[in-house]
Design an enzyme around this catalytic site. Structure first.
Site, PDB file in Angstrom:
ATOM      1  CG  HIS A   7      45.147 105.353 -23.425  1.00  0.00           C
ATOM      2  ND1 HIS A   7      43.942 104.250 -24.228  1.00  0.00           N
ATOM      3  CD2 HIS A   7      43.527 105.334 -22.530  1.00  0.00           C
ATOM      4  CE1 HIS A   7      42.872 104.252 -23.895  1.00  0.00           C
ATOM      5  NE2 HIS A   7      42.698 104.640 -23.166  1.00  0.00           N
ATOM      6  CG  HIS A  79      40.848 102.660 -18.052  1.00  0.00           C
ATOM      7  ND1 HIS A  79      39.827 104.147 -18.355  1.00  0.00           N
ATOM      8  CD2 HIS A  79      41.100 102.464 -19.606  1.00  0.00           C
ATOM      9  CE1 HIS A  79      39.278 104.943 -19.523  1.00  0.00           C
ATOM     10  NE2 HIS A  79      40.717 103.556 -20.502  1.00  0.00           N
ATOM     11  CD  GLU A 130      39.879 101.493 -23.623  1.00  0.00           C
ATOM     12  OE1 GLU A 130      40.940 102.091 -22.282  1.00  0.00           O
ATOM     13  OE2 GLU A 130      39.087 101.681 -23.874  1.00  0.00           O
TER      14      GLU A 130
HETATM   15 CO    CO Z   1      40.366 104.611 -22.158  1.00  0.00          CO
END
Ligand code: CO
Length: 134
Positions: A7, A79, A130
């Site tokens: 994502h 992020h 991430e």
């Molecule tokens: Co995230």
């Protein structure tokens, strides 16, 4: 080492307003807002065929995105999350390469119930990354 893009997270002042924009202007499929008080965020997912956009609104005290929104009041990209098959291996590799893993330096359970680490943006051109074990 990294696999799919899981994502892209965008910090927003209001997930309901942002979700309406994605739905009404872009014709996207959006989830219902979900409070994750342990993570200090309210989330909405925009579901695309090949990935997801995670809209994040700060809630409660010490939300990790509170300061980001202070600097970027209208919101912004927060992020990018890549999938990895083995988070501990990824952790060791990152440390060997001189990357700083944020927080305790060890994987924690992320907002989606899976082990994650966040890597300091300084070694990735200013992008907070991430890594999530999938
Ligand atoms: Co995230």
């Amino acid at each position: 080492m990294i696999g799919k893009l899981n994502h892209v997270a965008i910090a927003v002042p209001s997930v309901s307003n942002a979700a309406d924009q994605y739905k009404n202007i872009l014709g996207a499929k959006v989830s219902k807002p979900l409070d994750l008080p342990d993570h200090g965020v309210k989330t909405v997912f925009v579901e695309l065929d090949n990935t997801k956009i995670e809209l994040l609104e700060p809630i409660g005290k010490n939300s990790p995105i509170e300061n980001f929104l202070k600097k970027n009041p209208s919101g912004g990209m927060h992020h990018i999350c890549y999938e990895v098959p083995d988070i501990l291996k990824a952790c060791l590799k990152m440390q060997k390469e001189g990357a700083t893993i944020l927080g305790s330096g060890k994987p924690s359970i992320g907002a989606h119930g899976k082990p994650v680490i966040f890597i300091h943006p300084k070694i990735f051109n200013g992008t907070l990354i991430e890594l999530e074990e999938i």
